[in-house]
Design a protein around this motif. Structure first.
Motif, PDB file in Angstrom:
ATOM      1  N   THR A 172       0.828  -1.210   0.000  1.00 35.07           N
ATOM      2  CA  THR A 172       0.000   0.000   0.000  1.00 35.07           C
ATOM      3  C   THR A 172       0.858   1.255   0.000  1.00 35.07           C
ATOM      4  O   THR A 172       0.602   2.205  -0.749  1.00 35.07           O
ATOM      5  N   ARG A 173       1.919   1.268   0.835  1.00 32.93           N
ATOM      6  CA  ARG A 173       2.771   2.451   0.875  1.00 32.93           C
ATOM      7  C   ARG A 173       3.467   2.651  -0.467  1.00 32.93           C
ATOM      8  O   ARG A 173       3.658   3.782  -0.913  1.00 32.93           O
ATOM      9  N   THR A 174       3.866   1.535  -1.114  1.00 35.90           N
ATOM     10  CA  THR A 174       4.540   1.639  -2.403  1.00 35.90           C
ATOM     11  C   THR A 174       3.662   2.364  -3.411  1.00 35.90           C
ATOM     12  O   THR A 174       4.128   3.246  -4.144  1.00 35.90           O
ATOM     13  N   ARG A 175       2.396   2.001  -3.466  1.00 36.35           N
ATOM     14  CA  ARG A 175       1.484   2.650  -4.427  1.00 36.35           C
ATOM     15  C   ARG A 175       1.295   4.128  -4.097  1.00 36.35           C
ATOM     16  O   ARG A 175       1.200   4.970  -4.995  1.00 36.35           O
ATOM     17  N   HIS A 176       1.253   4.447  -2.805  1.00 32.71           N
ATOM     18  CA  HIS A 176       1.140   5.848  -2.406  1.00 32.71           C
ATOM     19  C   HIS A 176       2.379   6.627  -2.849  1.00 32.71           C
ATOM     20  O   HIS A 176       2.275   7.749  -3.364  1.00 32.71           O
ATOM     21  N   ASP A 177       3.553   6.019  -2.664  1.00 34.15           N
ATOM     22  CA  ASP A 177       4.799   6.666  -3.089  1.00 34.15           C
ATOM     23  C   ASP A 177       4.853   6.813  -4.612  1.00 34.15           C
ATOM     24  O   ASP A 177       5.408   7.789  -5.134  1.00 34.15           O
ATOM     25  N   MET A 178       4.321   5.832  -5.325  1.00 33.15           N
ATOM     26  CA  MET A 178       4.266   5.937  -6.789  1.00 33.15           C
ATOM     27  C   MET A 178       3.472   7.165  -7.215  1.00 33.15           C
ATOM     28  O   MET A 178       3.875   7.899  -8.126  1.00 33.15           O
ATOM     29  N   GLU A 179       2.351   7.393  -6.548  1.00 36.02           N
ATOM     30  CA  GLU A 179       1.521   8.564  -6.878  1.00 36.02           C
ATOM     31  C   GLU A 179       2.303   9.856  -6.653  1.00 36.02           C
ATOM     32  O   GLU A 179       2.222  10.796  -7.464  1.00 36.02           O
ATOM     33  N   LYS A 180       3.080   9.906  -5.574  1.00 30.13           N
ATOM     34  CA  LYS A 180       3.888  11.101  -5.299  1.00 30.13           C
ATOM     35  C   LYS A 180       4.972  11.279  -6.365  1.00 30.13           C
ATOM     36  O   LYS A 180       5.255  12.405  -6.789  1.00 30.13           O
ATOM     37  N   ALA A 181       5.565  10.166  -6.806  1.00 31.74           N
ATOM     38  CA  ALA A 181       6.613  10.248  -7.826  1.00 31.74           C
ATOM     39  C   ALA A 181       6.052  10.764  -9.140  1.00 31.74           C
ATOM     40  O   ALA A 181       6.678  11.579  -9.834  1.00 31.74           O
TER      41      ALA A 181
END
Length: 472
Positions: A172-181
């Motif tokens: 879940t955190r990975t997908r959130h970080d992807m959105e920020k990237a």
């Protein structure tokens, strides 16, 4: 001109006024935003500063967003850090709240760790500085005996000797970080702990669904990835040899041979490769590198790495600008050696695509003739990337109209991106304009031999099909 690219991690040490600009002037080609540290505001502010300085200097500087993935970490300690000694009992327990750790034990961010380990397993914390042996497991609590002690602070990684922990690459955190990237308009996104090609394929689909059009970096940092190396390389655009966690899992003694294998395999499969972790580690505190670090950087260059990466050395080190300067100088000295300028890459294999055939032809001609420079008109950057797989001392100037293409090419060894609207010239004029551009840039002068490459349909990707050798 330096051909090996430098990736530098941003952090508190690069924030003071003027430091980032000096680093870029000193030789940084791509900056790394490490999402394991800092806030979203920090990353956005730093990315905006990079874009502003690059525009001011008339330089192309790429941005890589490094998302941590499902790295298993301890949480924090009530006193910030603790000292644990050899033969102490130390407990890893996901039920201990964050920030409540003591000398007796600490929390972990992976609640299923107890199911992945067994008595007798060796657990390594903080890149192997702390060594624990599992003695018993009670529900989710892992009781360990300290084999190698020391000072331990929060948020340090946990590995098992030999690998085999089952945390997933995409959480879940990975997908959130992807959105920020994606929101930062990053040129590359680095995916942590992939264990197979499907991990990269899933990451690419998730990013594409968010509107991402940049490159995917696969970080090779767990032992399982070595068994699926070919499929991971083929699924990615770039491979990063993340020597910290990888060295912990396979053992430091096995790392040099594995590094050479990954560089060789990545280049053979026409992908880009970064060598990372502790390359200039002593310069966190010292103004000059050790001789061992000089050899480390130089050997990576001689082996054919596209880029070398700085982590804590620039993010939190005392001498970020000096570190970049030293690394640039080492790269340039290593590139003078014949082994860094010659290549037998794919000389005995057949090519399956016209643009690849053309790229190889250009480079072999350049390496066997006194060629001053190469100019290639490109839409996507693929042809210059293919050219850069051939070791050479001849600079490749990649003329492109898209900003994203220009920034992605900042990671390709020996390739220098140049803004140019390909559609402004007709097909018959392309070769002449490409050669003229070299002269106007000062890359070639009267009497020099240059090679130009382009396609019949300006502005259409994948169409490079012609080369021309001319004397200015």
């Amino acid at each position: 001109m330096r051909r090996t690219k430098i990736v530098a991690t941003l952090g508190p040490a690069t924030d003071p006024p003027g430091v980032l600009k000096e680093m870029i002037v000193a030789g940084v080609d791509v900056v790394r935003l490490n999402f394991s540290h800092g806030t979203g505001h920090d990353h956005r502010r730093r990315a905006e500063e990079v874009r502003r300085i690059a525009a001011e200097l008339g330089r192309e500087v790429g941005i890589m967003a490094d998302i941590p993935g499902a790295k298993i970490r301890i949480t924090g300690f009530a006193d910030g850090q603790v000292d644990i000694a050899e033969s102490d009992v130390f407990v890893l327990d996901p039920e201990i709240p964050p920030g409540a750790g003591t000398r007796a034990g600490v929390g972990i961010n992976y609640h299923n760790l107890a199911a992945d380990v067994a008595p007798g397993d060796t657990l390594l914390l903080d890149d192997g500085r702390i060594v624990l042996q599992v003695e018993k497991i009670e529900q989710k609590k892992i009781f360990c005996r300290v084999l190698e002690g020391g000072t331990l602070s929060g948020n340090k990684g946990v590995n098992r000797l030999g690998g085999g922990l089952t945390s997933h690459a995409l959480g879940t955190r990975t997908r959130h970080d992807m959105e920020k990237a994606v929101a930062l308009d990053a040129d590359y996104v680095a995916v942590s702990f992939p264990k197979c090609g499907q991990d990269i394929i899933r990451a690419r689909k998730s990013l594409n669904d968010m509107g991402f059009t940049g490159g995917i970096v696969a970080k090779i940092e767990c032992s399982e990835a070595l068994y699926a190396l070919d499929e991971i390389i083929k699924a990615a655009d770039v491979v990063m040899i993340a020597r910290g966690d990888l060295g912990v899992e396979i053992g430091e003694a096995g790392l040099p041979a594995v590094q050479k294998q990954i560089i060789r395999q990545t280049r053979c499969l026409n992908r880009v490769v970064i060598t990372a972790t502790q390359m200039m580690e002593s310069m966190i505190e010292n103004p000059i590198p050790t001789r061992a670090e000089v050899f480390d950087v130089a050997n990576a260059v001689l082996d054919g790495t596209d880029a070398v990466m700085l982590s804590a050395e620039t993010a939190v080190g005392r001498f970020p600008v000096k570190t970049v300067r030293h690394m640039a100088q080492i790269c340039m000295e290593a590139e003078k050696q014949d082994v860094a300028r010659t290549s037998r890459h794919r000389i005995d294999t057949r090519f399956s695509h016209i643009d690849e055939t053309l790229a190889m032809s250009v480079m072999y001609a350049a390496n066997h003739l006194e060629v001053k420079a190469i100019s290639v008109l490109t839409e996507s950057g693929k042809t210059p990337m293919l050219m850069s797989r051939i070791s050479s001392g001849v600079p490749i100037y990649a003329l492109a109209r898209h900003e994203k293409t220009l920034r992605r090419m900042t990671l390709f060894r020996g390739v220098y991106p140049v803004p140019f609207d390909i559609t402004s010239v007709s097909a018959p004029e392309q070769h002449a304009e490409a050669a003229a551009r070299l002269v106007r840039m000062g890359a070639a002068m009267e009497g020099d031999i240059v090679i130009t490459a382009c396609g019949d349909l300006p502005g259409k990707g994948g169409g490079t099909n012609s080369m021309k050798i001319v004397k200015v």
